[in-house]
Structures are given as structure tokens and as C-alpha cells.
Design an enzyme around this catalytic site. Sequence first.
Site, PDB file in Angstrom:
ATOM      1  N   ASN A 145       0.899  -1.113  -0.048  1.00 46.89           N
ATOM      2  CA  ASN A 145      -0.041  -0.010  -0.088  1.00 46.89           C
ATOM      3  C   ASN A 145       1.056   1.455   0.172  1.00 46.89           C
ATOM      4  OD1 ASN A 145      -1.713   2.066   0.407  1.00 46.89           O
ATOM      5  ND2 ASN A 145      -2.294   1.593   2.501  1.00 46.89           N
ATOM      6  N   TRP A 146       1.070   1.775  -1.179  1.00 54.47           N
ATOM      7  CA  TRP A 146       1.936   3.053  -1.246  1.00 54.47           C
ATOM      8  C   TRP A 146       1.197   4.484  -0.566  1.00 54.47           C
ATOM      9  CZ3 TRP A 146       3.825   1.849  -7.016  1.00 54.47           C
ATOM     10  CH2 TRP A 146       4.730   0.903  -7.085  1.00 54.47           C
ATOM     11  N   LYS A 147       0.227   4.219  -0.319  1.00 48.03           N
ATOM     12  CA  LYS A 147      -0.738   5.266   0.463  1.00 48.03           C
ATOM     13  C   LYS A 147      -0.295   6.711  -0.428  1.00 48.03           C
ATOM     14  CE  LYS A 147      -0.168   3.162   4.656  1.00 48.03           C
ATOM     15  NZ  LYS A 147      -0.063   3.152   6.285  1.00 48.03           N
ATOM     16  N   HIS A 181      -9.763   1.499   4.917  1.00 54.97           N
ATOM     17  CA  HIS A 181      -8.373   1.389   5.541  1.00 54.97           C
ATOM     18  C   HIS A 181      -8.440   2.244   6.761  1.00 54.97           C
ATOM     19  CE1 HIS A 181      -4.350   2.221   6.473  1.00 54.97           C
ATOM     20  NE2 HIS A 181      -3.806   1.208   5.726  1.00 54.97           N
ATOM     21  N   GLU A 239      -5.640  -5.024  10.576  1.00 61.47           N
ATOM     22  CA  GLU A 239      -4.565  -3.790  10.713  1.00 61.47           C
ATOM     23  C   GLU A 239      -4.789  -3.332  12.085  1.00 61.47           C
ATOM     24  OE1 GLU A 239      -2.455  -2.644   6.894  1.00 61.47           O
ATOM     25  OE2 GLU A 239      -4.067  -1.478   7.340  1.00 61.47           O
ATOM     26  N   GLY A 243       2.561   2.048  10.883  1.00 60.58           N
ATOM     27  CA  GLY A 243       3.529   3.235  10.681  1.00 60.58           C
ATOM     28  C   GLY A 243       4.085   3.245  12.273  1.00 60.58           C
ATOM     29  N   SER A 272       3.201  -2.492  10.375  1.00 58.87           N
ATOM     30  CA  SER A 272       4.770  -2.313  10.673  1.00 58.87           C
ATOM     31  C   SER A 272       5.288  -3.877  10.426  1.00 58.87           C
ATOM     32  CB  SER A 272       4.892  -2.258  12.304  1.00 58.87           C
ATOM     33  OG  SER A 272       4.797  -0.803  12.464  1.00 58.87           O
ATOM     34  N   GLY A 323       2.744  -1.113   4.386  1.00 58.74           N
ATOM     35  CA  GLY A 323       2.945   0.320   4.019  1.00 58.74           C
ATOM     36  C   GLY A 323       4.486   0.679   3.666  1.00 58.74           C
ATOM     37  N   GLY A 324       5.122   1.265   4.604  1.00 57.41           N
ATOM     38  CA  GLY A 324       6.309   1.897   4.462  1.00 57.41           C
ATOM     39  C   GLY A 324       7.362   0.865   3.903  1.00 57.41           C
TER      40      GLY A 324
HETATM   41  P1  13P Z   1       3.043   0.292   7.763  1.00 59.26           P
HETATM   42  O1  13P Z   1       3.604  -1.088   7.127  1.00 59.26           O
HETATM   43  O2  13P Z   1       3.692   1.344   7.147  1.00 59.26           O
HETATM   44  O3  13P Z   1       2.835   0.198   9.135  1.00 59.26           O
HETATM   45  O4  13P Z   1       1.456   0.532   7.065  1.00 59.26           O
HETATM   46  C1  13P Z   1       0.462  -0.602   7.250  1.00 59.26           C
HETATM   47  C2  13P Z   1      -0.568  -0.229   6.481  1.00 59.26           C
HETATM   48  O5  13P Z   1      -1.472   0.873   6.869  1.00 59.26           O
HETATM   49  C3  13P Z   1      -1.005  -0.972   5.256  1.00 59.26           C
HETATM   50  O6  13P Z   1      -2.131  -0.616   4.742  1.00 59.26           O
END
Ligand code: 13P
Length: 259
Positions: free
Chosen positions: A8-10, A98, A170, A176, A217, A238-239
Amino acid sequence: MPSYIVGNWKMQLSDQDSSALAKEVARLWSAQAASRPQVRAVVCPSHLALRAVGEVLRGTNVALGAQDCFWEEKGAFTGEVSPKALKELGCEYCIVGHSERRQYLGETDEMANRKILALLKQGLTPILCVGETREERDAGRRDAVVIGQVRAALKDVALVGTQRLIVAYEPRWAIGTGMPCSPDDAASMHQLINDTLAEMFAPDVAERQIAVVYGGSVDPKNIASYLAVPIIQGALIGGASLKAPDFAAMCEAASEPAK
Ligand code: 13P
């Protein structure tokens, strides 16, 4: 059922950076993917970058997903994007509900439900995100919150034919923060989600057409500890999905023999 590794590149990348990352992910993963059909790699860029990333990924082993959608096919809905339009751009998956959308944009389970129904109608696979806040967990409401989200967001959802659904557990406090939920803790929540799904869907549907993945995370160092739990069927990342070698390494971790 494959293991899903979803990036998920947000709202982290420009259009150009998204294409460059997609190229690198496809290059690194495609070399291995053919011999690892048990892993399904998916990346979800911003809406802005979907067309360009879709072109980069065409013919590769990396699938395209969106981060959100609206529930109508067409009409006067300023700023929204329909599942039909996403499909035309080559999307096969779409994240729904989300926690960042729930927190900043007031997305509700009812909205997630409408989006899921609209996505399935277009043949896209919804990725429904559920998870409790730190306050809800501390107040002993974790299970009730997550069960409530699953039940409300999947109200009247029936999976027919080859339709699939992914549910991502999640916990908000793990997103994050670099403070992931422990694999044991995640495993017990996956069991709870599976039990809820088994009550809502026919057992063979729940087993064969719905995958439950963990997010919060996840990184190349800790992913194996989640994937070692048989009921954790992948990860939403995410990250750590923003670096191609890390994303490819996490896809590789999902293809280890234990899975
Ligand atoms: P992180 O992996 O950065 O914690 O984000 C998780 C997320 O929100 C994926 O949708």
C-alpha cells in the site's frame, strides 16, 4: 489459495516515482515469480499513478490494486472513482475501509460495505481492512470492535463463482509505528476473524475464497514470523513496500516451503 503480499503505497510517491518503483519491483520479482505461483504480489499506488503503473506492470507477475473507490458506477460524485474505471485501468484489487480513511475521512463500515458490493460486481477483489485502536484494545473491546467491523462491512456479501475477498487485520496502533502486533496476538485475531467468517459464509467459501492477512509495521525482518502462522495468509505492507528490494524480499519470504 496463494499468500498475498500487498504493498500500500499510500500518498507517498509522485507519479514518476511510482512508475520507477513499479519497474524495479517487476524486474526483481518477475525473475522469481514464475517458479513461485503460491505468492500473489500486488501493489496499490495512488489513483493518480494507476494508469502509468498499470502500463509498467502489464504482462508481469505483479498485480495492480487501488487504495479506495466509490460505490456507484457513474454519475455526479465529485472527486470519486468508480470500480468500473479502476477495472478499465487494469486494477484487480482495491483496498476498502483502511484505518486512515476511517480516521481522517469518516469512512464507516456501511460505506466499506457498499464499496465491497460494487467491487465484486465488477470482478475486483476487495481488500477489507479491520482493526482496533489502542484505546479500544485497552478498554477490552478489541474482539467486539473487529467482529463488528467484519460483520457490518460484509453484510449481504456473497462470493459467487471465482470471486475472492481479502480481509486485512491491521490494528491501528501498529500502523506506521514500528510497533507491530506480535505474531501470537495476530494469530488469535486471525482465528477470531476466521470464526466470524465461518459463521457468515459457507465453510468451503470461507476457506477457499477468503484470505486473511496481517498489516501493521511488517518489514523484511519480521515478515517470516507472521507467515510461519498457517492462518496468516499474507501481509498488507505500507512503509516497507516503498523499497523494491525489500518488497521483493517479502514476496520471497512468502514463498518459503512452509507456506
Ligand atoms: P505500515 O506497514 O507502514 O505500518 O502500514 C501498514 C498499512 O497501513 C498498510 O495498509
